[in-house]
Design a protein around this motif. Sequence first.
Motif, PDB file in Angstrom:
ATOM      1  N   ALA A  56      83.181  21.331  42.058  1.00  0.00           N
ATOM      2  CA  ALA A  56      82.689  22.323  41.106  1.00  0.00           C
ATOM      3  C   ALA A  56      83.734  22.598  40.029  1.00  0.00           C
ATOM      4  CB  ALA A  56      82.329  23.611  41.842  1.00  0.00           C
ATOM      5  N   ALA A  57      85.007  22.678  40.435  1.00  0.00           N
ATOM      6  CA  ALA A  57      86.080  22.899  39.457  1.00  0.00           C
ATOM      7  C   ALA A  57      86.119  21.778  38.430  1.00  0.00           C
ATOM      8  CB  ALA A  57      87.418  23.002  40.180  1.00  0.00           C
ATOM      9  N   ALA A  58      85.992  20.538  38.888  1.00  0.00           N
ATOM     10  CA  ALA A  58      86.029  19.388  37.981  1.00  0.00           C
ATOM     11  C   ALA A  58      84.900  19.449  36.965  1.00  0.00           C
ATOM     12  CB  ALA A  58      85.951  18.092  38.784  1.00  0.00           C
ATOM     13  N   SER A  59      83.730  19.899  37.401  1.00  0.00           N
ATOM     14  CA  SER A  59      82.590  20.014  36.474  1.00  0.00           C
ATOM     15  C   SER A  59      82.907  20.961  35.328  1.00  0.00           C
ATOM     16  CB  SER A  59      81.348  20.507  37.218  1.00  0.00           C
ATOM     17  OG  SER A  59      80.768  19.484  37.978  1.00  0.00           O
ATOM     18  N   PHE A  60      83.516  22.112  35.655  1.00  0.00           N
ATOM     19  CA  PHE A  60      83.790  23.093  34.610  1.00  0.00           C
ATOM     20  C   PHE A  60      84.983  22.699  33.746  1.00  0.00           C
ATOM     21  CE2 PHE A  60      81.155  25.741  37.403  1.00  0.00           C
ATOM     22  CZ  PHE A  60      80.228  26.166  36.448  1.00  0.00           C
ATOM     23  N   VAL A  61      85.948  21.970  34.313  1.00  0.00           N
ATOM     24  CA  VAL A  61      87.033  21.448  33.487  1.00  0.00           C
ATOM     25  C   VAL A  61      86.467  20.455  32.463  1.00  0.00           C
ATOM     26  CG1 VAL A  61      89.085  19.987  33.479  1.00  0.00           C
ATOM     27  CG2 VAL A  61      88.865  21.805  35.180  1.00  0.00           C
ATOM     28  N   ALA A  62      85.613  19.552  32.941  1.00  0.00           N
ATOM     29  CA  ALA A  62      85.007  18.560  32.044  1.00  0.00           C
ATOM     30  C   ALA A  62      84.152  19.238  30.970  1.00  0.00           C
ATOM     31  CB  ALA A  62      84.157  17.582  32.850  1.00  0.00           C
ATOM     32  N   PHE A  63      83.347  20.217  31.382  1.00  0.00           N
ATOM     33  CA  PHE A  63      82.481  20.918  30.414  1.00  0.00           C
ATOM     34  C   PHE A  63      83.313  21.709  29.418  1.00  0.00           C
ATOM     35  CE2 PHE A  63      79.943  24.573  29.042  1.00  0.00           C
ATOM     36  CZ  PHE A  63      78.803  23.930  28.573  1.00  0.00           C
ATOM     37  N   GLY A  64      84.355  22.378  29.914  1.00  0.00           N
ATOM     38  CA  GLY A  64      85.201  23.157  29.022  1.00  0.00           C
ATOM     39  C   GLY A  64      85.936  22.311  28.006  1.00  0.00           C
ATOM     40  N   LEU A  65      86.422  21.146  28.453  1.00  0.00           N
ATOM     41  CA  LEU A  65      87.104  20.235  27.527  1.00  0.00           C
ATOM     42  C   LEU A  65      86.124  19.667  26.492  1.00  0.00           C
ATOM     43  CD1 LEU A  65      89.450  18.303  30.002  1.00  0.00           C
ATOM     44  CD2 LEU A  65      90.124  20.008  28.278  1.00  0.00           C
ATOM     45  N   ALA A  66      84.925  19.341  26.950  1.00  0.00           N
ATOM     46  CA  ALA A  66      83.929  18.759  26.037  1.00  0.00           C
ATOM     47  C   ALA A  66      83.468  19.755  24.989  1.00  0.00           C
ATOM     48  CB  ALA A  66      82.734  18.249  26.845  1.00  0.00           C
ATOM     49  N   LEU A  68      88.101  35.763  29.099  1.00  0.00           N
ATOM     50  CA  LEU A  68      87.933  34.454  29.722  1.00  0.00           C
ATOM     51  C   LEU A  68      86.527  33.905  29.437  1.00  0.00           C
ATOM     52  CD1 LEU A  68      89.608  35.136  33.178  1.00  0.00           C
ATOM     53  CD2 LEU A  68      90.419  33.520  31.449  1.00  0.00           C
ATOM     54  N   SER A  69      86.460  32.669  28.965  1.00  0.00           N
ATOM     55  CA  SER A  69      85.158  32.033  28.764  1.00  0.00           C
ATOM     56  C   SER A  69      84.573  31.637  30.118  1.00  0.00           C
ATOM     57  CB  SER A  69      85.301  30.782  27.887  1.00  0.00           C
ATOM     58  OG  SER A  69      86.037  29.782  28.582  1.00  0.00           O
ATOM     59  N   ILE A  70      83.271  31.360  30.151  1.00  0.00           N
ATOM     60  CA  ILE A  70      82.625  30.971  31.406  1.00  0.00           C
ATOM     61  C   ILE A  70      83.258  29.706  31.996  1.00  0.00           C
ATOM     62  CG2 ILE A  70      80.470  30.138  32.441  1.00  0.00           C
ATOM     63  CD1 ILE A  70      78.969  32.106  30.670  1.00  0.00           C
ATOM     64  N   PRO A  71      83.442  28.618  31.207  1.00  0.00           N
ATOM     65  CA  PRO A  71      84.090  27.438  31.796  1.00  0.00           C
ATOM     66  C   PRO A  71      85.500  27.728  32.293  1.00  0.00           C
ATOM     67  CG  PRO A  71      82.980  26.848  29.765  1.00  0.00           C
ATOM     68  CD  PRO A  71      82.979  28.348  29.833  1.00  0.00           C
ATOM     69  N   SER A  72      86.248  28.566  31.583  1.00  0.00           N
ATOM     70  CA  SER A  72      87.616  28.866  31.989  1.00  0.00           C
ATOM     71  C   SER A  72      87.654  29.617  33.314  1.00  0.00           C
ATOM     72  CB  SER A  72      88.319  29.702  30.916  1.00  0.00           C
ATOM     73  OG  SER A  72      88.440  28.978  29.708  1.00  0.00           O
ATOM     74  N   VAL A  73      86.857  30.685  33.408  1.00  0.00           N
ATOM     75  CA  VAL A  73      86.907  31.495  34.629  1.00  0.00           C
ATOM     76  C   VAL A  73      86.373  30.731  35.826  1.00  0.00           C
ATOM     77  CG1 VAL A  73      84.641  32.614  34.336  1.00  0.00           C
ATOM     78  CG2 VAL A  73      86.459  33.797  35.570  1.00  0.00           C
ATOM     79  N   LEU A  74      85.354  29.884  35.618  1.00  0.00           N
ATOM     80  CA  LEU A  74      84.791  29.152  36.744  1.00  0.00           C
ATOM     81  C   LEU A  74      85.665  27.959  37.139  1.00  0.00           C
ATOM     82  CD1 LEU A  74      80.958  29.392  36.011  1.00  0.00           C
ATOM     83  CD2 LEU A  74      82.317  30.631  37.709  1.00  0.00           C
ATOM     84  N   ALA A  75      86.317  27.328  36.180  1.00  0.00           N
ATOM     85  CA  ALA A  75      87.264  26.263  36.527  1.00  0.00           C
ATOM     86  C   ALA A  75      88.410  26.840  37.356  1.00  0.00           C
ATOM     87  CB  ALA A  75      87.797  25.600  35.259  1.00  0.00           C
ATOM     88  N   LEU A  76      88.917  28.001  36.931  1.00  0.00           N
ATOM     89  CA  LEU A  76      89.985  28.659  37.691  1.00  0.00           C
ATOM     90  C   LEU A  76      89.486  29.131  39.048  1.00  0.00           C
ATOM     91  CD1 LEU A  76      91.648  30.735  34.844  1.00  0.00           C
ATOM     92  CD2 LEU A  76      92.774  28.971  36.219  1.00  0.00           C
ATOM     93  N   ARG A  77      88.281  29.677  39.060  1.00  0.00           N
ATOM     94  CA  ARG A  77      87.697  30.158  40.312  1.00  0.00           C
ATOM     95  C   ARG A  77      87.723  29.073  41.383  1.00  0.00           C
ATOM     96  NH1 ARG A  77      81.213  31.126  41.438  1.00  0.00           N
ATOM     97  NH2 ARG A  77      81.454  32.093  43.504  1.00  0.00           N
ATOM     98  N   GLY A 127      78.374  16.085  45.284  1.00  0.00           N
ATOM     99  CA  GLY A 127      77.184  16.463  44.529  1.00  0.00           C
ATOM    100  C   GLY A 127      76.846  17.935  44.688  1.00  0.00           C
ATOM    101  N   LEU A 128      77.005  18.447  45.904  1.00  0.00           N
ATOM    102  CA  LEU A 128      76.773  19.875  46.136  1.00  0.00           C
ATOM    103  C   LEU A 128      77.677  20.727  45.245  1.00  0.00           C
ATOM    104  CD1 LEU A 128      76.424  20.052  50.034  1.00  0.00           C
ATOM    105  CD2 LEU A 128      74.719  20.815  48.375  1.00  0.00           C
ATOM    106  N   GLY A 129      78.931  20.289  45.099  1.00  0.00           N
ATOM    107  CA  GLY A 129      79.854  21.060  44.287  1.00  0.00           C
ATOM    108  C   GLY A 129      79.661  20.849  42.797  1.00  0.00           C
ATOM    109  N   ALA A 130      79.666  19.573  42.372  1.00  0.00           N
ATOM    110  CA  ALA A 130      79.641  19.253  40.949  1.00  0.00           C
ATOM    111  C   ALA A 130      78.309  19.590  40.291  1.00  0.00           C
ATOM    112  CB  ALA A 130      79.953  17.762  40.742  1.00  0.00           C
ATOM    113  N   VAL A 131      77.225  19.512  41.058  1.00  0.00           N
ATOM    114  CA  VAL A 131      75.900  19.772  40.495  1.00  0.00           C
ATOM    115  C   VAL A 131      75.342  21.098  41.002  1.00  0.00           C
ATOM    116  CG1 VAL A 131      73.537  18.911  40.250  1.00  0.00           C
ATOM    117  CG2 VAL A 131      75.461  17.299  40.291  1.00  0.00           C
ATOM    118  N   GLY A 132      75.170  21.215  42.338  1.00  0.00           N
ATOM    119  CA  GLY A 132      74.499  22.382  42.885  1.00  0.00           C
ATOM    120  C   GLY A 132      75.249  23.682  42.670  1.00  0.00           C
ATOM    121  N   TYR A 133      76.461  23.772  43.219  1.00  0.00           N
ATOM    122  CA  TYR A 133      77.195  25.025  43.136  1.00  0.00           C
ATOM    123  C   TYR A 133      77.649  25.315  41.717  1.00  0.00           C
ATOM    124  CZ  TYR A 133      79.608  28.853  45.477  1.00  0.00           C
ATOM    125  OH  TYR A 133      80.000  30.092  45.922  1.00  0.00           O
ATOM    126  N   ALA A 134      78.009  24.275  40.982  1.00  0.00           N
ATOM    127  CA  ALA A 134      78.427  24.471  39.591  1.00  0.00           C
ATOM    128  C   ALA A 134      77.276  25.000  38.743  1.00  0.00           C
ATOM    129  CB  ALA A 134      78.947  23.152  39.015  1.00  0.00           C
TER     130      ALA A 134
END
Length: 319
Positions: free
Chosen positions: A220-230, A64-73, A104-111
């Motif tokens: 936080a999930a949305a951040s990693f989905v966006a990063f993983g797709l990009a 599992l890549s980092i974006p994949s595991v964290l998006a799923l997490r 913001g806490l999720g998408a920036v801080g926790y992510a």
Amino acid sequence: MERADHQRATGAKRESSRTDPVYEPAGQPACMDEETVGIGLVLTAAVGFGTLGVLGVLAADAGLSIPSVLALRFAIASILLWTILWYRGRLQLLRGRTLAVALGLGAVGYAAQSGLYFLGLEFMTAGLVGIVLFTYPAFVVGFVLLTHPDRVTGTLLAALGCSLGGVALITGADPAGADPRGVLVVLGAAIVYSGYILVSQRTLASVDAETLTAFVLPAAAASFVAFGLATDTLAAPANATAWGVAIAIAVVATAIPVLAFFAGLERIGASRASIISAAEPAVTVALGAAVLGEPITVVTLLGGALVVGGVVLVQRERA
């Protein structure tokens, strides 16, 4: 919280105490039962979060890549939490500034904290990553010292000294394994996490912990989905083992400890919660040795004892 006059009055009292970086008795001591519950909740969170490093290594081994595991997490944890809140009739929507802060806490801080943590696992053992992350109480209490020096007691400083002394001792047990790149990456995670804790505490003055968590996790999930797709690094688990690790990360190392930590943070404040959470690296070191065969020495055990000593000092402070 704002549906009746007596509820508003209660909420106002809570707000005046929650926004303090450290709760201190001002005339009347805090309810001992509340503090006992808070300490227990933060310790539960520490154990859950302590599994994350080992599970992160297992996730990488499962492909599992980092974006994949964290998006799923965060996605699985979000579904679990929203389902629980709906079943209990406690599902609420946030609006306006509170919604923006939660997202913001999720998408920036926790992510950011999570991404840096998992990146650190590529350079160091799970135990060392867990230990270096726990420089973050120094950033939390340092901030409190700068802004509210009168609210930091000698006992809290002694507890902080024990915790950081344990971290330094354990790190020194394997200096060759402390890759400078990994140390810098995880120190970045610690700095982000300290800010995340302080902002979370202030936000809890106007929203309950479960509701805040329900918005932090999907952001936080949305951040990693966006990063993983990009970056073309997003992929579903390829087998049952990978799915099992991803679900364990979402439930054991995320949903349960996040809820427990937020609930404990409400009761005992940021500095105390961050010091009590110093039990986490001891859990990570022990699991790293048991599950991954990572080295553990007498010095590491002594450092872990110092970390636990910090927890004991915090328990004495509540009297």
